[in-house]
Design a protein around this motif. Structure first.
Motif, PDB file in Angstrom:
ATOM      1  N   VAL A 170      -1.054   5.987  -0.147  1.00 50.70           N
ATOM      2  CA  VAL A 170      -1.101   4.613  -0.647  1.00 50.70           C
ATOM      3  C   VAL A 170      -2.155   4.502  -1.749  1.00 50.70           C
ATOM      4  CG1 VAL A 170      -1.655   2.224  -0.032  1.00 50.70           C
ATOM      5  CG2 VAL A 170      -0.205   3.604   1.477  1.00 50.70           C
ATOM      6  N   VAL A 215      -4.400  -4.436   0.937  1.00 45.58           N
ATOM      7  CA  VAL A 215      -3.476  -3.488   1.565  1.00 45.58           C
ATOM      8  C   VAL A 215      -4.166  -2.806   2.743  1.00 45.58           C
ATOM      9  CG1 VAL A 215      -1.985  -1.485   1.246  1.00 45.58           C
ATOM     10  CG2 VAL A 215      -2.366  -3.056  -0.665  1.00 45.58           C
ATOM     11  N   ILE A 263      -0.652  -6.988   2.757  1.00 43.37           N
ATOM     12  CA  ILE A 263       0.355  -5.962   3.051  1.00 43.37           C
ATOM     13  C   ILE A 263      -0.195  -4.977   4.068  1.00 43.37           C
ATOM     14  CG2 ILE A 263       1.626  -3.998   2.076  1.00 43.37           C
ATOM     15  CD1 ILE A 263       1.823  -5.523  -0.535  1.00 43.37           C
ATOM     16  N   VAL A 296       0.989  -1.257   5.230  1.00 46.31           N
ATOM     17  CA  VAL A 296       1.910  -0.144   4.981  1.00 46.31           C
ATOM     18  C   VAL A 296       1.949   0.744   6.218  1.00 46.31           C
ATOM     19  CG1 VAL A 296       2.455   1.829   3.519  1.00 46.31           C
ATOM     20  CG2 VAL A 296       1.402  -0.207   2.509  1.00 46.31           C
ATOM     21  N   PHE A 317       7.152   0.618   0.003  1.00 45.87           N
ATOM     22  CA  PHE A 317       5.953   0.271  -0.757  1.00 45.87           C
ATOM     23  C   PHE A 317       5.878   1.071  -2.051  1.00 45.87           C
ATOM     24  CE2 PHE A 317       1.524   1.061  -1.925  1.00 45.87           C
ATOM     25  CZ  PHE A 317       1.049  -0.242  -2.027  1.00 45.87           C
ATOM     26  N   ASN A 333       6.526  -2.098  -4.315  1.00 42.47           N
ATOM     27  CA  ASN A 333       5.344  -2.940  -4.137  1.00 42.47           C
ATOM     28  C   ASN A 333       4.138  -2.353  -4.829  1.00 42.47           C
ATOM     29  OD1 ASN A 333       5.835  -5.315  -2.208  1.00 42.47           O
ATOM     30  ND2 ASN A 333       7.033  -3.645  -1.355  1.00 42.47           N
TER      31      ASN A 333
END
Length: 438
Positions: free
Chosen positions: A336, A372, A404, A406, A429, A433
Motif C-alpha cells: 500500500v 489509509v 479507507i 485495505v 485499492f 483508489n
C-alpha cells in the motif's frame, strides 16, 4: 575517446530498440527543459527512454538524430577525465551538417555516474538545437541544488517498478475503468496473487521463484555497493549492509536512530549517529528504502518520534529478508505504501490523541488528505474493533469524512458517526483508489 564515442553512437543506431510494456507515466517534454527520469536501478528507466525514442521515430524523427549513451558502459569511464564536452565533438564529427540546422534528441542513461554533468547539460540546452532526456538512480537529481546548477532547465519524473495496472498490461489483461464483469474480476484477482508473489521489477515478472530471489538479491547488493558504498565512499560497508538487512527485516516497523546505532554497536560496528543518519538518507536517495515520519505540524516533534521503514518492492523484501520478523501483514502495508508513494512523497503515519495509530495519511496538492489503514483481515472481532476505532478517531480529529481500510480480500462500507469507512481488498485499492489517481 572520440573514436570510442563514435562507435557507441553508431552501434546504437543499428540495433532494434526494445520498448517493452508502455508505462503509465505521462512525461511531457517542455521547450528549454531537460526531461529527467529518476528511480531505483532496474525499475525500467532505460526501457522507458526507448519508449520515448519509439514515439519520436513514430513522428518521423530519423535514427541519426537520436544520440543515446549509457554512462554505466565501461567504455565511457574515460569521460571522467576528458570531460563531457567531447560527446558533442564525437557526434558532430559524424554528422557535421546537423550542427545548428537539425534538432538532435539526446538520451543520457544514468548520467549521474559522471561528475559535473549538470553544467554540461545546462550548456547543451543553452547552445545547441536539441531535446535532452536523462535517467538517474538518485533522488538528488530532484534537489534544489541540481535545479540551481541547471538554472531551472530540468523537469523531473519518478519511475517506479511496475504498478499493478502496469503488471496487468504485462499480462495482457484489462483492469477496467471502475466496473468489472465477474470474469474480468476473477482474472484480475488471480493476477493480483501473481503480483503479490512477483512484485513490480520488470525483469522478474515471469520468472520462477528461485530465479526471482537470486535477481532480487543481486539488485540488493548492486544498490548497496554501486549506489551507496561507491557513490558516497563509505568507509564501513559491512555496517551499511548489516543496517540494510535489519531495515528490510523490519519492514513496516518503527525505528529510531538510537535503536539503529545501538544495534550496529552490538555487532561490533563503531558507527556514530551521524553516519547512521547519512545511511538512511542515502537509502532513500537510491529509491531503495523509504522513511515515513509521524504526522505533526512541528517538524522537530515529527523527527523526534520513531519513524517507519518501507522498501521499494514488497516481493524484494521476501527475497532479501531472513523471514523471521516480516509477515504478510507487513508486506501488505509495504504494498500500500508503494502504491501511495507513486503519486505523492507526502506520506506520514498518524497517532491520535488517544494513542491509536493509523498507518498512512497521504497528502496531494489541492486534494483532501487521505487516511489509509492496512489490515490483512478484519475477521477477528478484537482486531476489527481496534482498526476501526483508530481510523474513526483520526477522521474526527482531522475533520475528514472518509477513511479507507485495505485488506487482502474483504470489502464493505461502514457509515459511522465520524463519516464513511470503505473496506477495500488490496487488488481493488491498487486499481481504483484513490479514485482521482486513474
Amino acid at each position: 575517446m572520440i573514436k570510442i564515442l563514435q562507435e557507441i553512437i553508431l552501434d546504437f543506431q543499428e540495433i532494434e530498440v526494445f520498448s517493452g510494456i508502455p508505462r503509465h507515466l505521462d512525461v511531457t517534454p517542455l521547450h528549454g527543459k531537460a526531461t529527467v527520469c529518476i528511480g531505483v536501478r532496474r525499475s525500467g528507466k532505460s526501457t522507458f527512454l526507448f519508449q520515448l525514442m519509439q514515439g519520436l521515430l513514430g513522428k518521423g524523427v530519423i535514427r541519426q538524430n537520436i544520440l543515446y549513451l549509457n554512462f554505466f558502459d565501461d567504455r565511457l569511464h574515460g569521460l571522467q577525465q576528458s570531460g563531457l564536452g567531447v560527446i558533442l565533438d564525437a557526434y558532430y564529427s559524424l554528422y557535421p551538417d546537423k550542427k545548428n540546422s537539425e534538432k538532435v534528441y539526446c538520451f543520457f542513461d544514468e548520467i549521474q555516474a559522471i561528475d559535473g554533468w549538470e553544467p554540461f547539460v545546462d550548456r547543451l540546452m543553452r547552445t545547441e538545437n536539441c531535446e535532452v532526456y536523462i535517467t538517474g538512480s538518485s533522488a538528488r537529481m530532484l534537489s534544489k541544488e541540481i535545479a540551481t546548477q541547471m538554472r531551472g532547465r530540468a523537469l523531473s519524473w519518478e519511475v517506479f517498478p511496475f504498478s499493478f495496472r502496469e503488471y496487468l498490461d504485462y499480462l495482457g489483461l484489462d483492469g477496467g475503468d471502475g466496473v468489472l464483469s465477474t470474469k474480468q474480476r476473477l482474472f484480475v484477482q488471480n493476477a493480483f496473487e501473481q503480483y503479490w508473489e512477483a512484485g513490480g521489477f520488470p525483469e522478474v515478472a515471469s520468472l520462477e521463484r528461485h530465479l526471482r530471489v537470486k535477481i532480487h538479491q543481486d539488485y540488493f547488493h548492486a544498490v548497496l555497493f554501486r549506489d551507496l558504498v561507491e557513490r558516497h565512499d563509505i568507509s564501513h560497508p559491512k555496517a551499511l549492509t548489516d543496517l540494510a538487512h535489519w531495515l528490510v527485516d523490519n519492514t513496516a516497523s518503527l525505528y529510531s536512530l538510537n535503536k539503529l546505532t545501538g544495534y550496529l554497536k552490538s555487532l561490533g560496528h563503531k558507527v556514530p549517529h551521524s553516519s547512521v543518519a547519512d545511511y538512511l538518507a542515502w537509502f532513500e536517495d537510491a529509491y531503495f528504502l523509504f522513511t515515513v515520519r509521524l504526522f505533526d505540524a512541528s517538524l522537530s516533534r515529527a523527527n523526534a518520534n520513531p519513524k517507519k521503514i518501507y522498501c521499494i518492492d514488497h516481493a524484494m523484501v521476501t527475497s532479501v529478508s531472513s523471514g523471521i520478523l516480516v509477515n504478510t501483514g507487513h508486506l501488505l502495508e509495504n504494498l500500500v505504501f508503494t502504491a501511495l508513494r507513486r503519486v505523492t512523497p507526502d506520506i506520514f503515519y498518524y497517532k491520535t490523541k488517544g494513542g491509536r495509530e493509523v498507518d498512512f495519511i497521504a497528502q496531494w496538492q489541492d486534494r483532501p488528505r487521505l487516511l489509509v489503514q492496512v489490515c490483512e483481515t478484519l475477521v477477528n472481532p478484537t482486531t476489527r474493533k481496534r482498526e476501526i476505532a483508530a481510523l474513526e478517531e483520526a477522521m474526527m480529529e482531522l475533520n475528514l469524512p472518509t477513511g479507507i481500510i485495505v485488506t487482502r480480500q474483504e470489502e464493505e462500507q461502514m457509515v459511522l458517526k465520524a463519516g464513511t469507512i470503505e473496506v477495500i481488498p488490496a487488488w481493488r485499492f491498487l486499481l481504483y483508489n484513490p479514485p482521482f489517481l486513474y
